[in-house]
Design a protein around this motif. Structure first.
Motif, PDB file in Angstrom:
ATOM      1  N   VAL A   1     -28.605  16.385   1.516  1.00 31.11           N
ATOM      2  CA  VAL A   1     -28.924  15.820   0.201  1.00 31.11           C
ATOM      3  C   VAL A   1     -27.781  16.143  -0.753  1.00 31.11           C
ATOM      4  O   VAL A   1     -26.939  16.984  -0.457  1.00 31.11           O
ATOM      5  N   LEU A   2     -27.754  15.438  -1.874  1.00 32.58           N
ATOM      6  CA  LEU A   2     -26.767  15.731  -2.905  1.00 32.58           C
ATOM      7  C   LEU A   2     -27.403  16.676  -3.920  1.00 32.58           C
ATOM      8  O   LEU A   2     -28.376  16.316  -4.592  1.00 32.58           O
ATOM      9  N   ALA A   3     -26.896  17.910  -3.988  1.00 36.17           N
ATOM     10  CA  ALA A   3     -27.417  18.898  -4.934  1.00 36.17           C
ATOM     11  C   ALA A   3     -26.389  20.013  -5.065  1.00 36.17           C
ATOM     12  O   ALA A   3     -25.686  20.321  -4.100  1.00 36.17           O
ATOM     13  N   PRO A   4     -26.295  20.635  -6.255  1.00 35.78           N
ATOM     14  CA  PRO A   4     -25.349  21.736  -6.394  1.00 35.78           C
ATOM     15  C   PRO A   4     -25.728  22.918  -5.505  1.00 35.78           C
ATOM     16  O   PRO A   4     -26.912  23.100  -5.187  1.00 35.78           O
ATOM     17  N   LEU A   5     -24.714  23.686  -5.139  1.00 35.65           N
ATOM     18  CA  LEU A   5     -24.917  24.824  -4.229  1.00 35.65           C
ATOM     19  C   LEU A   5     -26.068  25.724  -4.689  1.00 35.65           C
ATOM     20  O   LEU A   5     -26.915  26.116  -3.882  1.00 35.65           O
ATOM     21  N   ALA A   6     -26.110  26.026  -5.981  1.00 38.89           N
ATOM     22  CA  ALA A   6     -27.115  26.973  -6.492  1.00 38.89           C
ATOM     23  C   ALA A   6     -28.534  26.437  -6.375  1.00 38.89           C
ATOM     24  O   ALA A   6     -29.492  27.194  -6.455  1.00 38.89           O
ATOM     25  N   GLU A   7     -28.652  25.109  -6.215  1.00 40.74           N
ATOM     26  CA  GLU A   7     -29.994  24.513  -6.104  1.00 40.74           C
ATOM     27  C   GLU A   7     -30.237  23.894  -4.729  1.00 40.74           C
ATOM     28  O   GLU A   7     -31.221  23.201  -4.513  1.00 40.74           O
ATOM     29  N   TYR A   8     -29.311  24.140  -3.792  1.00 35.94           N
ATOM     30  CA  TYR A   8     -29.399  23.430  -2.505  1.00 35.94           C
ATOM     31  C   TYR A   8     -30.602  23.936  -1.699  1.00 35.94           C
ATOM     32  O   TYR A   8     -30.792  25.144  -1.547  1.00 35.94           O
TER      33      TYR A   8
END
Ligand code: NAP
Length: 256
Positions: A97-104
């Protein structure tokens, strides 16, 4: 004129769709007998049908590259079906999925690494001994431009593809003198279901398509066939002195 892969057997994973299907078709056009593998049986059988319709020879073997025992059975089946394994294209992959590392999401991280990196490791682990015992071979791992540069919001995919490039170099160092060349191909954004229908969904959003196209100095996204041509060249004797490389087939993306 004989084809680039005349009388060779080529195994391609993830060959029910996109780049893998194109690899199967181009390899067959160049004379290879193709073992088409995928988790998706219907698409895999369709690839076999397309190869046969074009006058080639292919067989489908279902396998999930994240499962060690299925990969071992797949490589055994390839050797049993056609007598030898000359070329392997480790192509199966997922986008996550596309999501920032901190929220992956951790479960997506685990799955992307299991398929895109550990899957390639498992495939090579099974393929290399079979190639060595039969006089050598060639492996092409399908990495990505995201194996060469970073891409915000794709931490798992980027990490996995960088891993594939590293693993490619290790396998090349260990096996090139023993007759197995190992390279990676690093596509830019290619018009396959992964990009057009899922991931960034470029097919449904013309503005995304335009943004993605503009990232490539050549001015457009690539086609699966363009990656397949580069991959088949890497599989062939025409690239006999090329090993341990990560070949960007990317419309100039990483040249910037
Ligand atoms: P695609 O059209 O989605 O094809 C990938 C195929 O792999 C699908 O048939 C998929 O089946 C199968 N697959 C997924 N997980 C698998 C598993 N665990 N074991 C065996 N097969 C599995 O994608 P594509 O764009 O052709 O991508 C092929 C490769 O190129 C991937 O490694 C991808 O990362 C890489 N790549 C693609 C692009 C691009 O822009 N398209 C760019 C750079 C690199 P399901 O559909 O059932 O999941």
């Amino acid at each position: 004129m004989p084809g680039l892969l005349e009388d060779k057997t080529l195994l391609a994973t993830g060959a029910a769709s996109g780049i893998g299907r194109a690899v199967a078709l181009v390899a067959a056009r160049e004379g290879a007998r193709v073992v088409v593998s995928d988790v998706a049986a219907e698409g895999g059988e369709e690839t076999v049908r397309l190869v046969e319709e074009a006058g080639g020879e292919a067989a489908f073997v279902k396998a999930d590259v994240s499962r060690a025992e299925e990969v071992e059975s797949l490589v055994d089946a390839a050797v049993e079906t056609y007598g030898r394994l000359h070329c392997a294209v480790n192509n199966a992959g997922i986008e996550g999925v596309l999501a920032p590392l901190a929220e992956y999401p951790d479960e997506v991280w685990d799955r992307v690494l299991a398929v895109n990196l550990t899957g390639v490791y498992r495939c090579m682990k099974s393929e290399i001994p079979r190639m060595l015992e039969n006089g050598g071979g060639v492996i092409v791992n399908v990495a990505s431009i995201l194996g060469l540069v970073g891409f915000a919001n794709a931490p798992a995919y980027t990490a996995a593809k960088h891993g594939v490039v590293g693993l490619t170099k290790v396998a090349a160092l260990e096996n090139s003198a023993r007759g197995v060349r190992v390279n990676a191909v690093c596509p830019g954004f290619i018009e396959t279901p992964m990009v057009m229908e899922r991931g960034v969904e470029a097919g449904a959003h013309p503005e995304v398509m335009a943004q993605i196209s503009a990232l490539h100095p050549i001015g457009h996204m690539g086609r699966s066939e363009e990656i397949a041509e580069a991959t088949v060249w890497l599989c062939s004797d025409a690239s006999s002195f090329v090993t341990g490389q990560a070949l960007a087939a990317d419309g100039g993306y990483v040249a910037q």
